[in-house]
Design an enzyme around this catalytic site. Structure first.
Site, PDB file in Angstrom:
ATOM      1  N   ASP A 157       0.824  -1.196   0.000  1.00 28.41           N
ATOM      2  CA  ASP A 157       0.000   0.000   0.000  1.00 28.41           C
ATOM      3  C   ASP A 157       0.865   1.256   0.000  1.00 28.41           C
ATOM      4  O   ASP A 157       1.581   1.519   0.967  1.00 28.41           O
ATOM      5  CB  ASP A 157      -0.906  -0.020   1.231  1.00 28.41           C
ATOM      6  CG  ASP A 157      -1.917   1.114   1.251  1.00 28.41           C
ATOM      7  OD1 ASP A 157      -1.986   1.864   0.265  1.00 28.41           O
ATOM      8  OD2 ASP A 157      -2.626   1.242   2.259  1.00 28.41           O
ATOM      9  N   ASP A 209      -2.470   6.218  -5.792  1.00 23.38           N
ATOM     10  CA  ASP A 209      -2.614   5.335  -4.635  1.00 23.38           C
ATOM     11  C   ASP A 209      -2.829   3.903  -5.112  1.00 23.38           C
ATOM     12  O   ASP A 209      -3.742   3.633  -5.899  1.00 23.38           O
ATOM     13  CB  ASP A 209      -3.798   5.805  -3.788  1.00 23.38           C
ATOM     14  CG  ASP A 209      -4.023   4.951  -2.552  1.00 23.38           C
ATOM     15  OD1 ASP A 209      -3.019   4.536  -1.944  1.00 23.38           O
ATOM     16  OD2 ASP A 209      -5.185   4.700  -2.208  1.00 23.38           O
TER      17      ASP A 209
END
Length: 486
Positions: free
Chosen positions: A160, A364
């Site tokens: 992430d 992201d």
């Protein structure tokens, strides 16, 4: 981007084909009984089956053979070992995935709000649930396998770019651990494990990485706490141990969270690998070796594989085009980009730069669907639907409001979408980066709009599919190259 044509004859042929395409009003498009299919230079010719996930894993050969490279798989796909114990590896709910995505984005936008809620702390507690909702982000859907401890234990973690602290569930699970596929890491069996003290500088850095001030489980041991936008959380000891990213790339004293109280929607993974910009992230902790450079390619389908690579491998591919990504001092964990425009079907849309700059844009890996400022999305959605009038509109699903029934077609023509960033960088999206397929009778435009112009925009992982995405945080830039996975 369309492939350059070098001969006059081919240019004439394409021009003739384009005029013929417009004259026929897209009428030759691929119904089941259609006799021929043509390529329009501003459209993708797409086999509908290519938008659907397969139940069979088809690994990509590229990237994973590199020295400091990890194989990337979708946690819900057939290539994931997390799915091997299930009868149907594709039985997850799209509505659930999109709902979790909505929670993640709401969490990011809350964190980036002008006046965020005051922080909380874990002082004087042992394994207390953090009380600040959405203090960080929420689990993504792409996973890698790393080694932790001495002797090494393999752990499957979500990676992430929007999170900083790496954590995994740990024995003895003092309060609770959710079910995971790998054996839960037992620090008592690792010869190199050690807890981090409350007085250490690393413990003091936790608040900037998690949004929560650390506490002390005893008079000496640092306690971390992370709560995600979807209500998931992890609380435990902040510790250090050996981290192995390959047979040769092993890092002593890697700092991570050893979770003793964990709950949430982690999909049987063992935890999370934090690739943000904070000093506690994996990227910062391995900076001496990798120079704060990493890259990945997300596969076009959940039934294929990609890679996550650390370092530049002796040099960056010349096809990679970079756009600035300078750290925002107020939100230093995120990778912001300067988005400048969008084109649909070869036409640049009339969207002022001020629309994108109002809230900013970040890239992201954990967000699924890209978010655009409401004005930008409205203009893009209108342009897209005007070029898709041939196809039957159907009800949306969750956050996706522009969906089509393509079940009567073998091949469809989808308008090309290009995203533009400062520095002349373009992302010419593949069909799987434009459309999100729930099923053949419900295929949706894979974008949605924010509720407010001041909300940050996001480039999600659907749009990043098959791009070689390079993060060079030492310079402050992010680069893209097409066809990265194969």
């Amino acid at each position: 981007m369309a492939t350059p044509i070098s001969t006059i004859s081919l240019l004439r042929l394409l021009l003739f084909g384009s005029l013929l395409f417009l004259e026929r009003g897209f009428a030759f498009e691929g119904r089941l009984n259609s006799e021929s299919h043509h390529l329009h230079p501003t459209h993708h010719n797409v086999h509908v089956t290519s938008l659907m996930p397969s139940t069979v894993c088809s690994p990509s050969p590229k990237g994973h053979d590199k020295k400091a490279s990890l194989e990337v798989v979708h946690k819900h796909g057939p290539c994931s070992k997390l799915q091997q114990h299930k009868v149907n590896p594709l039985s997850y709910s799209h509505a659930e995935i999109l709902s979790q995505d909505e929670s993640r984005v709401a969490s990011i936008q809350s964190r980036l709000a002008k006046n965020p809620a005051g922080g909380h702390n874990l002082e004087g507690t042992k394994t207390t649930l953090p009380t600040k909702p959405g203090s960080t982000l929420g689990a993504g859907n792409y996973i890698v396998t790393v080694g932790l401890g001495s002797p090494k234990k393999e752990l499957t973690l979500v990676f992430d770019t929007g999170s900083d602290v790496t954590w995994t569930q740990c024995q003895p699970c003092a309060k609770y651990c959710y079910d995971q596929q790998d054996p839960i890491f037992d620090p008592s069996t690792s010869l190199s494990y050690a807890n981090i003290s409350c007085s250490s500088s690393s413990c003091k850095k936790l608040e900037s990485a998690t949004g929560l001030a650390p506490g002390c489980a005893t008079t000496t041991t640092c306690v971390y706490g992370i709560q995600y936008g979807d209500g998931s959380f992890s609380v435990g000891f902040f510790a250090k141990d050996k981290l192995a990213l390959s047979q040769t790339d092993v890092f002593d004293n890697f700092e991570f969270g050893c979770g003793q109280y964990n709950q949430g929607l982690y999909g049987a993974t063992a935890g999370l690998l934090g690739l943000g910009r904070n000093p506690l992230s994996l990227i910062s902790q391995t900076a001496q070796k990798y120079g704060k450079v990493f890259s990945y390619c997300l596969p076009s389908s959940s039934s294929s594989t990609g890679y996550l690579t650390f370092g530049n491998g002796g040099g960056v591919n010349k096809e990679v085009k970079f756009t600035p990504s300078l750290p925002n001092p107020d939100y230093s964990s995120f990778y912001f980009l300067d988005m400048e425009g969008i084109s649909v079907g070869g036409q640049k849309l009339p969207i002022p730069l001020s629309v994108f700059s109002a809230g900013g844009t970040l890239i992201d890996s954990g967000t699924v669907i890209s978010r655009l400022p409401p004005k930008a999305y409205s203009i893009m959605q209108k342009a897209f639907t005007e070029l898709m009038t041939k196809y039957k509109r159907v009800d949306g699903v969750s956050i996706l409001d522009t969906c089509y029934d393509l079940s009567e077609y073998k091949v469809v023509q989808v308008p090309k979408i290009v995203l533009y960033f400062s520095g002349g960088v373009e992302m010419n999206l593949i069909p799987q980066g434009i459309l999100y397929a729930v099923k053949a009778s419900k295929v949706c435009l894979a974008f949605t709009g924010n509720s407010d112009d001041a909300d940050v925009g996001l480039i999600g992982n659907v749009q990043q599919k098959t791009f070689h995405v390079v993060y060079d945080d030492a310079v402050g830039r992010v680069g893209f190259a097409p066809r990265g996975c194969n």
